[in-house]
Motif scaffolding. Structure first.
Motif, PDB file in Angstrom:
ATOM      1  N   LEU A  52     -40.972 -33.394  61.518  1.00  0.00           N
ATOM      2  CA  LEU A  52     -41.009 -33.742  60.097  1.00  0.00           C
ATOM      3  C   LEU A  52     -42.386 -34.028  59.521  1.00  0.00           C
ATOM      4  O   LEU A  52     -42.519 -34.154  58.310  1.00  0.00           O
ATOM      5  CB  LEU A  52     -40.111 -34.963  59.834  1.00  0.00           C
ATOM      6  CG  LEU A  52     -38.628 -34.777  60.122  1.00  0.00           C
ATOM      7  CD1 LEU A  52     -37.862 -36.020  59.706  1.00  0.00           C
ATOM      8  CD2 LEU A  52     -38.077 -33.551  59.425  1.00  0.00           C
TER       9      LEU A  52
ATOM     10  N   SER B  80     -39.303 -26.734  55.105  1.00  0.00           N
ATOM     11  CA  SER B  80     -38.908 -27.294  53.810  1.00  0.00           C
ATOM     12  C   SER B  80     -38.600 -28.779  53.900  1.00  0.00           C
ATOM     13  O   SER B  80     -38.719 -29.493  52.912  1.00  0.00           O
ATOM     14  CB  SER B  80     -37.683 -26.555  53.270  1.00  0.00           C
ATOM     15  OG  SER B  80     -36.575 -26.735  54.144  1.00  0.00           O
ATOM     16  N   TYR B  81     -38.218 -29.267  55.066  1.00  0.00           N
ATOM     17  CA  TYR B  81     -37.857 -30.667  55.249  1.00  0.00           C
ATOM     18  C   TYR B  81     -39.031 -31.524  55.724  1.00  0.00           C
ATOM     19  O   TYR B  81     -38.881 -32.703  55.988  1.00  0.00           O
ATOM     20  CB  TYR B  81     -36.689 -30.796  56.231  1.00  0.00           C
ATOM     21  CG  TYR B  81     -36.885 -29.999  57.507  1.00  0.00           C
ATOM     22  CD1 TYR B  81     -37.701 -30.457  58.518  1.00  0.00           C
ATOM     23  CD2 TYR B  81     -36.266 -28.765  57.671  1.00  0.00           C
ATOM     24  CE1 TYR B  81     -37.904 -29.729  59.673  1.00  0.00           C
ATOM     25  CE2 TYR B  81     -36.451 -28.021  58.825  1.00  0.00           C
ATOM     26  CZ  TYR B  81     -37.272 -28.510  59.823  1.00  0.00           C
ATOM     27  OH  TYR B  81     -37.465 -27.774  60.967  1.00  0.00           O
ATOM     28  N   SER B  82     -40.204 -30.943  55.849  1.00  0.00           N
ATOM     29  CA  SER B  82     -41.371 -31.664  56.342  1.00  0.00           C
ATOM     30  C   SER B  82     -41.955 -32.580  55.270  1.00  0.00           C
ATOM     31  O   SER B  82     -41.933 -32.270  54.082  1.00  0.00           O
ATOM     32  CB  SER B  82     -42.435 -30.658  56.788  1.00  0.00           C
ATOM     33  OG  SER B  82     -43.558 -31.315  57.322  1.00  0.00           O
ATOM     34  N   SER B  83     -42.502 -33.716  55.710  1.00  0.00           N
ATOM     35  CA  SER B  83     -43.156 -34.623  54.766  1.00  0.00           C
ATOM     36  C   SER B  83     -44.458 -33.991  54.294  1.00  0.00           C
ATOM     37  O   SER B  83     -45.151 -33.317  55.045  1.00  0.00           O
ATOM     38  CB  SER B  83     -43.413 -35.982  55.421  1.00  0.00           C
ATOM     39  OG  SER B  83     -44.121 -35.847  56.624  1.00  0.00           O
TER      40      SER B  83
ATOM     41  N   ASP C 102     -44.387 -39.840  51.971  1.00  0.00           N
ATOM     42  CA  ASP C 102     -43.177 -39.135  52.433  1.00  0.00           C
ATOM     43  C   ASP C 102     -42.865 -39.527  53.871  1.00  0.00           C
ATOM     44  O   ASP C 102     -41.718 -39.816  54.214  1.00  0.00           O
ATOM     45  CB  ASP C 102     -43.367 -37.610  52.396  1.00  0.00           C
ATOM     46  CG  ASP C 102     -43.294 -37.010  51.010  1.00  0.00           C
ATOM     47  OD1 ASP C 102     -42.866 -37.702  50.066  1.00  0.00           O
ATOM     48  OD2 ASP C 102     -43.672 -35.821  50.888  1.00  0.00           O
TER      49      ASP C 102
ATOM     50  N   TRP D 109     -39.385 -41.376  55.158  1.00  0.00           N
ATOM     51  CA  TRP D 109     -38.374 -40.817  56.053  1.00  0.00           C
ATOM     52  C   TRP D 109     -38.271 -41.649  57.325  1.00  0.00           C
ATOM     53  O   TRP D 109     -37.184 -41.822  57.872  1.00  0.00           O
ATOM     54  CB  TRP D 109     -38.581 -39.323  56.351  1.00  0.00           C
ATOM     55  CG  TRP D 109     -39.603 -38.956  57.393  1.00  0.00           C
ATOM     56  CD1 TRP D 109     -40.840 -38.424  57.180  1.00  0.00           C
ATOM     57  CD2 TRP D 109     -39.478 -39.082  58.829  1.00  0.00           C
ATOM     58  NE1 TRP D 109     -41.490 -38.222  58.377  1.00  0.00           N
ATOM     59  CE2 TRP D 109     -40.675 -38.613  59.395  1.00  0.00           C
ATOM     60  CE3 TRP D 109     -38.485 -39.546  59.677  1.00  0.00           C
ATOM     61  CZ2 TRP D 109     -40.900 -38.598  60.774  1.00  0.00           C
ATOM     62  CZ3 TRP D 109     -38.714 -39.535  61.053  1.00  0.00           C
ATOM     63  CH2 TRP D 109     -39.910 -39.058  61.577  1.00  0.00           C
TER      64      TRP D 109
ATOM     65  N   TYR E 133     -34.873 -43.189  58.523  1.00  0.00           N
ATOM     66  CA  TYR E 133     -34.368 -42.744  59.820  1.00  0.00           C
ATOM     67  C   TYR E 133     -34.105 -43.935  60.742  1.00  0.00           C
ATOM     68  O   TYR E 133     -33.097 -43.983  61.441  1.00  0.00           O
ATOM     69  CB  TYR E 133     -35.357 -41.760  60.447  1.00  0.00           C
ATOM     70  CG  TYR E 133     -34.869 -41.091  61.707  1.00  0.00           C
ATOM     71  CD1 TYR E 133     -33.636 -40.432  61.760  1.00  0.00           C
ATOM     72  CD2 TYR E 133     -35.654 -41.093  62.856  1.00  0.00           C
ATOM     73  CE1 TYR E 133     -33.205 -39.805  62.924  1.00  0.00           C
ATOM     74  CE2 TYR E 133     -35.239 -40.464  64.011  1.00  0.00           C
ATOM     75  CZ  TYR E 133     -34.008 -39.823  64.044  1.00  0.00           C
ATOM     76  OH  TYR E 133     -33.591 -39.201  65.196  1.00  0.00           O
TER      77      TYR E 133
ATOM     78  N   GLN F 165     -29.086 -31.469  65.466  1.00  0.00           N
ATOM     79  CA  GLN F 165     -30.384 -31.618  64.810  1.00  0.00           C
ATOM     80  C   GLN F 165     -31.322 -32.441  65.679  1.00  0.00           C
ATOM     81  O   GLN F 165     -30.896 -33.096  66.625  1.00  0.00           O
ATOM     82  CB  GLN F 165     -30.245 -32.249  63.426  1.00  0.00           C
ATOM     83  CG  GLN F 165     -29.786 -33.684  63.424  1.00  0.00           C
ATOM     84  CD  GLN F 165     -29.679 -34.234  62.014  1.00  0.00           C
ATOM     85  OE1 GLN F 165     -29.184 -33.586  61.120  1.00  0.00           O
ATOM     86  NE2 GLN F 165     -30.149 -35.443  61.824  1.00  0.00           N
TER      87      GLN F 165
ATOM     88  N   ILE G 278     -31.000 -24.300  50.298  1.00  0.00           N
ATOM     89  CA  ILE G 278     -31.191 -25.741  50.246  1.00  0.00           C
ATOM     90  C   ILE G 278     -31.557 -26.131  48.820  1.00  0.00           C
ATOM     91  O   ILE G 278     -32.404 -25.517  48.184  1.00  0.00           O
ATOM     92  CB  ILE G 278     -32.316 -26.185  51.207  1.00  0.00           C
ATOM     93  CG1 ILE G 278     -31.971 -25.796  52.641  1.00  0.00           C
ATOM     94  CG2 ILE G 278     -32.569 -27.681  51.087  1.00  0.00           C
ATOM     95  CD1 ILE G 278     -33.083 -26.018  53.626  1.00  0.00           C
TER      96      ILE G 278
ATOM     97  N   GLN H 168     -32.845 -29.566  46.997  1.00  0.00           N
ATOM     98  CA  GLN H 168     -33.282 -30.945  47.180  1.00  0.00           C
ATOM     99  C   GLN H 168     -33.698 -31.511  45.838  1.00  0.00           C
ATOM    100  O   GLN H 168     -34.513 -30.931  45.138  1.00  0.00           O
ATOM    101  CB  GLN H 168     -34.469 -31.005  48.131  1.00  0.00           C
ATOM    102  CG  GLN H 168     -34.074 -30.798  49.573  1.00  0.00           C
ATOM    103  CD  GLN H 168     -35.253 -30.999  50.492  1.00  0.00           C
ATOM    104  OE1 GLN H 168     -36.162 -30.170  50.504  1.00  0.00           O
ATOM    105  NE2 GLN H 168     -35.236 -32.060  51.261  1.00  0.00           N
TER     106      GLN H 168
END
Length: 167
Positions: free
Chosen positions: A27, A33-36, A41, A45, A49, A102, A161, A163
């Motif tokens: 991440l 696309s889901y990376s900080s 950010d 996360w 998490y 995941q 996706i 978001q």
């Protein structure tokens, strides 16, 4: 391959820091696309998490979080998460139970030693023991061959996706 150096076990609350740092390999600083994208950010996360893990590590029968631990040092070398969703029945999934994998991550210096394969084999047994016949995952290019060797196929479906920006 010799796996006597490794124990795969359910993760515990004492693994929290290791699990967060392992997931950071996915991440933080990637082009996914889901990376900080910013340090803020990453901070957000990580906090979210940690809270999610804290609530799932002890009580959920629909979530399995595994840790791969070095037998001698106790270091967590890898992790993986399985989630069971209840969906509408479909061909190949008449009970509606669908699995999602995941955060299969191994410390970079320990990769290519069969750790991810062992984690996945444990998760697939866990799914099978719960009647989950369909399992889905999103893969990096590097891990695609492993998943295909475990019986996963490229679906040919488009993954879309959406978001929303979060405050």
């Amino acid at each position: 391959m010799d796996h006597t150096f490794l124990t795969v076990r359910p993760a515990t609350i004492t693994d929290l820091g290791s699990l967060v740092e392992l997931r950071a390999h996915l991440l933080d600083g990637t082009s996914a696309s889901y990376s900080s994208r910013t340090p803020d950010d990453a901070m957000r996360w990580r906090a979210a998490y940690r809270a999610w893990l804290t609530s799932r590590l002890s009580e959920s029968d629909c979530v399995q979080i595994l840790a791969a631990e070095h037998r001698e040092s106790g270091q967590v070398l890898g992790c993986a998460t399985a989630i069971i969703d209840q969906r509408a029945p479909a061909t190949g999934c008449l009970n509606g139970l669908s699995g999602w994998v995941q955060s299969v991550v191994v410390e970079p210096q320990w990769r290519n030693r069969g750790i991810a394969r062992q984690l996945m084999q444990h998760l697939l047994r866990w799914f099978a023991n719960r009647g989950v016949g369909t399992v889905v995952l999103q893969s990096t290019e590097e891990a695609g061959a492993l998943y295909q060797a475990l019986g996963f196929t490229v679906s040919g479906e488009r993954l879309l996706i959406r978001q929303e920006a979060q405050a």
